[in-house]
Design an enzyme around this catalytic site. Structure first.
Site, PDB file in Angstrom:
ATOM      1  N   GLY A  31       0.801  -1.219   0.000  1.00 16.88           N
ATOM      2  CA  GLY A  31       0.000   0.000   0.000  1.00 16.88           C
ATOM      3  C   GLY A  31       0.830   1.265   0.000  1.00 16.88           C
ATOM      4  O   GLY A  31       2.024   1.253  -0.258  1.00 16.88           O
ATOM      5  N   TYR A  32       0.141   2.388   0.283  1.00 19.85           N
ATOM      6  CA  TYR A  32       0.731   3.715   0.181  1.00 19.85           C
ATOM      7  C   TYR A  32       1.337   3.855  -1.220  1.00 19.85           C
ATOM      8  O   TYR A  32       2.513   4.160  -1.397  1.00 19.85           O
ATOM      9  CB  TYR A  32       1.772   3.963   1.282  1.00 19.85           C
ATOM     10  CG  TYR A  32       1.729   5.397   1.754  1.00 19.85           C
ATOM     11  CD1 TYR A  32       0.657   5.848   2.524  1.00 19.85           C
ATOM     12  CD2 TYR A  32       2.710   6.313   1.404  1.00 19.85           C
ATOM     13  CE1 TYR A  32       0.577   7.172   2.939  1.00 19.85           C
ATOM     14  CE2 TYR A  32       2.641   7.638   1.814  1.00 19.85           C
ATOM     15  CZ  TYR A  32       1.565   8.051   2.580  1.00 19.85           C
ATOM     16  OH  TYR A  32       1.487   9.368   2.984  1.00 19.85           O
ATOM     17  N   HIS A  34       2.492   4.597  -4.981  1.00 21.53           N
ATOM     18  CA  HIS A  34       3.086   5.733  -5.678  1.00 21.53           C
ATOM     19  C   HIS A  34       3.298   5.344  -7.141  1.00 21.53           C
ATOM     20  O   HIS A  34       2.846   4.267  -7.579  1.00 21.53           O
ATOM     21  CB  HIS A  34       4.408   6.145  -5.013  1.00 21.53           C
ATOM     22  CG  HIS A  34       5.345   4.996  -4.778  1.00 21.53           C
ATOM     23  ND1 HIS A  34       5.942   4.314  -5.793  1.00 21.53           N
ATOM     24  CD2 HIS A  34       5.757   4.384  -3.631  1.00 21.53           C
ATOM     25  CE1 HIS A  34       6.703   3.356  -5.305  1.00 21.53           C
ATOM     26  NE2 HIS A  34       6.602   3.372  -3.988  1.00 21.53           N
ATOM     27  N   GLY A  36       5.733   4.220  -8.724  1.00 23.92           N
ATOM     28  CA  GLY A  36       6.407   2.934  -8.926  1.00 23.92           C
ATOM     29  C   GLY A  36       5.374   1.815  -8.988  1.00 23.92           C
ATOM     30  O   GLY A  36       5.376   0.989  -9.917  1.00 23.92           O
ATOM     31  N   HIS A  37       4.454   1.797  -8.001  1.00 19.43           N
ATOM     32  CA  HIS A  37       3.389   0.785  -8.013  1.00 19.43           C
ATOM     33  C   HIS A  37       2.502   0.953  -9.257  1.00 19.43           C
ATOM     34  O   HIS A  37       2.090  -0.013  -9.877  1.00 19.43           O
ATOM     35  CB  HIS A  37       2.499   0.933  -6.772  1.00 19.43           C
ATOM     36  CG  HIS A  37       3.203   0.729  -5.472  1.00 19.43           C
ATOM     37  ND1 HIS A  37       3.459   1.760  -4.602  1.00 19.43           N
ATOM     38  CD2 HIS A  37       3.713  -0.383  -4.885  1.00 19.43           C
ATOM     39  CE1 HIS A  37       4.076   1.302  -3.536  1.00 19.43           C
ATOM     40  NE2 HIS A  37       4.257  -0.001  -3.680  1.00 19.43           N
ATOM     41  N   GLN A  61       7.371  -9.935   7.681  1.00 17.74           N
ATOM     42  CA  GLN A  61       8.608  -9.584   6.974  1.00 17.74           C
ATOM     43  C   GLN A  61       9.330  -8.416   7.640  1.00 17.74           C
ATOM     44  O   GLN A  61      10.328  -7.931   7.122  1.00 17.74           O
ATOM     45  CB  GLN A  61       8.331  -9.298   5.490  1.00 17.74           C
ATOM     46  CG  GLN A  61       7.560  -8.033   5.192  1.00 17.74           C
ATOM     47  CD  GLN A  61       7.217  -7.904   3.709  1.00 17.74           C
ATOM     48  OE1 GLN A  61       6.387  -8.638   3.187  1.00 17.74           O
ATOM     49  NE2 GLN A  61       7.870  -6.988   3.017  1.00 17.74           N
ATOM     50  N   LYS A 149      13.371  -2.294  -8.158  1.00 18.89           N
ATOM     51  CA  LYS A 149      13.958  -1.554  -7.032  1.00 18.89           C
ATOM     52  C   LYS A 149      14.286  -2.528  -5.889  1.00 18.89           C
ATOM     53  O   LYS A 149      15.324  -2.425  -5.251  1.00 18.89           O
ATOM     54  CB  LYS A 149      13.019  -0.468  -6.542  1.00 18.89           C
ATOM     55  CG  LYS A 149      13.602   0.184  -5.320  1.00 18.89           C
ATOM     56  CD  LYS A 149      12.945   1.459  -4.955  1.00 18.89           C
ATOM     57  CE  LYS A 149      13.329   1.802  -3.552  1.00 18.89           C
ATOM     58  NZ  LYS A 149      12.581   0.996  -2.588  1.00 18.89           N
ATOM     59  N   GLN A 153      14.537  -9.102  -3.770  1.00 22.49           N
ATOM     60  CA  GLN A 153      13.201  -9.686  -3.621  1.00 22.49           C
ATOM     61  C   GLN A 153      12.756 -10.348  -4.923  1.00 22.49           C
ATOM     62  O   GLN A 153      12.234 -11.460  -4.932  1.00 22.49           O
ATOM     63  CB  GLN A 153      12.215  -8.599  -3.207  1.00 22.49           C
ATOM     64  CG  GLN A 153      10.762  -9.030  -3.225  1.00 22.49           C
ATOM     65  CD  GLN A 153       9.836  -8.000  -2.618  1.00 22.49           C
ATOM     66  OE1 GLN A 153       9.721  -7.925  -1.403  1.00 22.49           O
ATOM     67  NE2 GLN A 153       9.166  -7.209  -3.425  1.00 22.49           N
ATOM     68  N   LYS A 184      11.645   5.949  -6.247  1.00 20.74           N
ATOM     69  CA  LYS A 184      10.373   6.112  -5.533  1.00 20.74           C
ATOM     70  C   LYS A 184      10.220   4.998  -4.503  1.00 20.74           C
ATOM     71  O   LYS A 184      10.525   3.832  -4.777  1.00 20.74           O
ATOM     72  CB  LYS A 184       9.209   6.036  -6.513  1.00 20.74           C
ATOM     73  CG  LYS A 184       9.267   7.130  -7.552  1.00 20.74           C
ATOM     74  CD  LYS A 184       7.968   7.865  -7.662  1.00 20.74           C
ATOM     75  CE  LYS A 184       8.101   8.949  -8.704  1.00 20.74           C
ATOM     76  NZ  LYS A 184       7.220  10.084  -8.490  1.00 20.74           N
TER      77      LYS A 184
END
Ligand code: PAF
Length: 283
Positions: A31-32, A34, A36-37, A61, A149, A153, A184
């Protein structure tokens, strides 16, 4: 756009889509959201009939001294962004929906989790793999989208999917940066004005590494030293790691002789930020 709080609700909807022969793209997030998402969502929307975005700040995590409690959350703004981007369904579960009180099954991707962020966050990737595995079971996507980024992962999830014969495609998407270069991140909101300026040392260091590698420099020590010099010149910056690894195995390397990830984690004040560049040996 539907907002589902339960795994069963998501499963029922995805089943109905699959019955119609529709493909599903999943964008897992905390969430939150930006830009990038948004770039992941746009790619998923271009490549699939339906897009599911999961919004879940995954407690397992985070380490005990990390920012689970303060991690920024804004489901209303996230919903707006998703709706405008053409998302069909948001999965926004409570922690109790994802983890039974006596939850005890974890996924560990092994050696690829040991360097870089795995060194300073020893239980992080176990938490990521476990929740992503659960999300894959719940949303049964044809494709899932992750940002470069969080390069380690991405590599860890690709390894998990390969090792566990999961039937979906993992799509890696480029880093999205602010105009001045800062990658970002939802955590950029933690930075004060002064810290925001100081945070530019991350992208400066990464761009320097890229420039050196593209110029034919193969000596890892020289590249890492140039990066450290940029970062340590900034008084608000404290290096967690500045490292070079082979992209396929995430094993430490000091020579660019194939696809190589140069990655950094730097504290700016109390905020830990990451950045990286993927380089290849010049032909
Ligand atoms: O990259 C993230 O936001 C998280 O690690 C992920 C993949 C959504 C798992 O919680």
């Amino acid at each position: 756009m539907q907002i589902e709080k339960t795994a069963a609700g998501v499963r029922a909807q995805v089943k109905a889509w699959k019955k119609e022969g529709l493909s599903v793209g999943l964008v897992p997030t905390m969430g939150y959201l930006h830009e990038g998402h948004k770039s992941l969502i746009d790619r998923a929307a271009a490549e699939n009939d339906r897009v599911v975005v999961s919004i879940f700040v995954n407690p397992i995590q985070f380490g005990p001294a990390e920012d689970l409690e303060t991690y920024p959350r804004d489901l209303e703004a996230d919903s707006k962004l998703c709706e405008q981007a053409g998302v069909s369904l948001i999965f926004a579960p409570e922690a109790s929906e994802m983890y039974a009180e006596d939850f005890s099954t974890y996924v560990d991707a092994g050696k690829v989790t040991e360097e870089l962020c795995g060194k300073s966050r020893p239980t992080h990737f176990r938490g990521v793999c476990t929740v992503v595995n659960k999300l894959f079971h719940i949303a049964a996507p044809d494709r899932a989208y992750f940002g470069q980024k969080d390069a380690q992962q991405l590599a860890v999830i690709r390894r998990m999917v390969r090792d566990l014969n999961m039937d979906l495609e993992i799509v890696g998407c480029p880093i999205i940066r602010e105009e001045d270069g800062l990658a970002k991140s939802s955590r950029n909101t933690y930075l004060s004005e002064e810290e925001r300026k100081a945070a530019l040392v991350l992208s400066k260091a990464v761009f320097k590494a890229e420039e050196m590698a593209e110029g034919g420099e193969k000596d890892g020590e020289k590249i890492l030293e140039a990066m450290r010099n940029i970062i340590t010149a900034e008084p608000l910056a404290r290096i967690d790691y500045v490292e070079m690894v082979r992209w396929d195995t995430i094993e430490v390397s000091r020579i660019i002789d194939g696809p190589t990830l140069i990655a950094i984690a730097v504290f700016i004040g109390k905020t830990r930020l990451i950045d990286n560049v993927l380089v290849r040996a010049a032909q």
